[in-house]
Design a protein around this motif. Structure first.
Motif, PDB file in Angstrom:
ATOM      1  N   PRO A 175       0.884  -1.123  -0.016  1.00  0.00           N
ATOM      2  CA  PRO A 175      -0.002   0.075   0.001  1.00  0.00           C
ATOM      3  C   PRO A 175       0.806   1.429  -0.025  1.00  0.00           C
ATOM      4  CG  PRO A 175      -0.984  -1.570   1.648  1.00  0.00           C
ATOM      5  CD  PRO A 175       0.516  -2.106   1.101  1.00  0.00           C
TER       6      PRO A 175
ATOM      7  N   ILE B  13      -0.902   5.160  -0.179  1.00  0.00           N
ATOM      8  CA  ILE B  13      -1.706   4.795   1.034  1.00  0.00           C
ATOM      9  C   ILE B  13      -0.990   4.696   2.367  1.00  0.00           C
ATOM     10  CG2 ILE B  13      -3.609   3.233   2.055  1.00  0.00           C
ATOM     11  CD1 ILE B  13      -4.107   2.251  -0.836  1.00  0.00           C
TER      12      ILE B  13
ATOM     13  N   TYR C  21      -4.236   9.555   4.127  1.00  0.00           N
ATOM     14  CA  TYR C  21      -4.661   8.113   4.179  1.00  0.00           C
ATOM     15  C   TYR C  21      -4.076   7.289   5.342  1.00  0.00           C
ATOM     16  CZ  TYR C  21      -6.260   9.520  -0.462  1.00  0.00           C
ATOM     17  OH  TYR C  21      -6.839  10.274  -1.708  1.00  0.00           O
TER      18      TYR C  21
ATOM     19  N   HIS D 172      -6.928   4.811   6.281  1.00  0.00           N
ATOM     20  CA  HIS D 172      -6.916   3.778   5.421  1.00  0.00           C
ATOM     21  C   HIS D 172      -5.895   2.638   5.329  1.00  0.00           C
ATOM     22  CE1 HIS D 172      -9.180   7.078   3.933  1.00  0.00           C
ATOM     23  NE2 HIS D 172      -9.884   6.547   3.546  1.00  0.00           N
ATOM     24  N   TYR D 173      -4.674   2.977   5.410  1.00  0.00           N
ATOM     25  CA  TYR D 173      -3.829   2.296   5.599  1.00  0.00           C
ATOM     26  C   TYR D 173      -3.688   1.496   7.157  1.00  0.00           C
ATOM     27  CZ  TYR D 173       1.100   0.555   6.382  1.00  0.00           C
ATOM     28  OH  TYR D 173       2.228  -0.373   6.600  1.00  0.00           O
TER      29      TYR D 173
END
Length: 309
Positions: free
Chosen positions: A161, A166, A186, A189-190
């Motif tokens: 990612p 990300i 992000y 999200h990671y």
């Protein structure tokens, strides 16, 4: 950040004293844990190398677990250092070191969890299936594949990612530790991506395997006890198609079978206790990720005060 609570404001005011003290304590604890992990798992390696009785297929996976924990202990001093260093003294090479340490640390923890799942599955097949089935599933080549999976999957999930923007690993100035940078757009999200891929499947395998094991043992202990209490016709229990079946024999063989089954139960219980401790240690970080915890990080597992962003 918006909508900070009054409690958050108090924490910010006291950060120079209270949180600096907590960071020092946490840094010392991480050094201690790292030292214990290195020493303790080194003893596991030595015991496995010198004892023929310990060189079983299950224990190959246990050694793999010890290897992951050993490497986790080796990177702990870097995390401890990050608690003591002042932010203004952070240099680019320190950022890189922090990023590498975090990537390795997450991968090692992921490897431990996946290995625990393979160990649970190993115990399930060993206890509830025929010997031939166990030997086929856990022959040498397959064990090598399982070990390779336990190492490659966490590293892939941990690093891929990052190449797509990300998340970012390095020195997190908000948390004051080597880790995923909180201020990255992000970052959440990671964290969610890593947690949802690495944790649910191994945990489901672990829970299912040990539940099946303990139900199997309880059921067949009851059957063995009932068969040994019959005085008219001594009986024993043998394994056929992965199940225990009562057939004529002496009561002493029944007792022997009960002791053998109890031994397997004791081993499985000890391994399950390892899983419980691991989950307890991992749960604060998991809760912090799921509930989008705020920046007041007390340690690497992110035991912090929660607030709305």
């Amino acid at each position: 950040m918006e909508n900070s609570t009054a409690f958050d404001q108090i924490l910010v005011q006291d950060e120079s004293d209270f949180f600096r003290y907590l960071r020092k304590v946490d840094g010392f604890l991480k050094l201690t844990v790292g030292l214990l992990a290195v020493v303790g798992n080194t003893m596991v390696f030595i015991a496995y190398a010198i004892s023929k009785r310990l060189q079983t297929k299950t224990n190959i996976l246990v050694v793999n677990l010890a290897m992951a924990d050993f490497f986790t202990g080796l990177v702990m001093p870097i995390f401890a250092w990050s608690f003591y260093v002042d932010i203004e003294y952070i240099e680019p090479w320190m950022e890189i070191m922090c990023g590498i340490a975090m990537a390795l640390g997450q991968a090692f923890v992921g490897c431990s969890l996946i290995t625990l799942a393979f160990i649970a599955f190993n115990r399930l097949v060993l206890i509830t299936r025929r010997k031939e089935t166990y030997q086929r599933i856990f022959r040498g080549r397959n064990i090598a594949i399982y070990i390779a999976i336990s190492w490659t999957v966490p590293f892939i999930v941990d690093t891929i990612p990052l190449f797509f923007g990300i998340g970012e690993l390095g020195f997190d100035e908000v948390a004051h530790i080597c880790g995923a940078k909180t201020n990255h757009p992000y970052a959440y999200h990671y964290d969610i991506l890593v947690v949802t891929i690495l944790i649910p499947i191994p945990m489901l395998v672990i829970i299912y395997s040990y539940a099946r094991i303990f139900l199997f043992i309880r059921r067949h202990n009851q059957q063995l006890t009932a068969s040994s209490s019959k005085v008219t016709k001594p009986q024993t229990v043998s394994s056929v198609s992965g199940k225990y079946v009562v057939e004529p024999s002496s009561s002493s063989r029944v007792k022997k079978e009960m002791r053998k089954l109890q031994k397997q139960a004791d081993i499985s219980k000890n391994l399950f206790y390892v899983v419980v401790v691991f989950v307890i240690c991992l749960s604060p970080h998991l809760l912090a990720v799921l509930f989008r915890a705020g920046p007041y990080v007390l340690n690497q597992t992110k035991i912090i005060s929660l607030h709305k962003r």
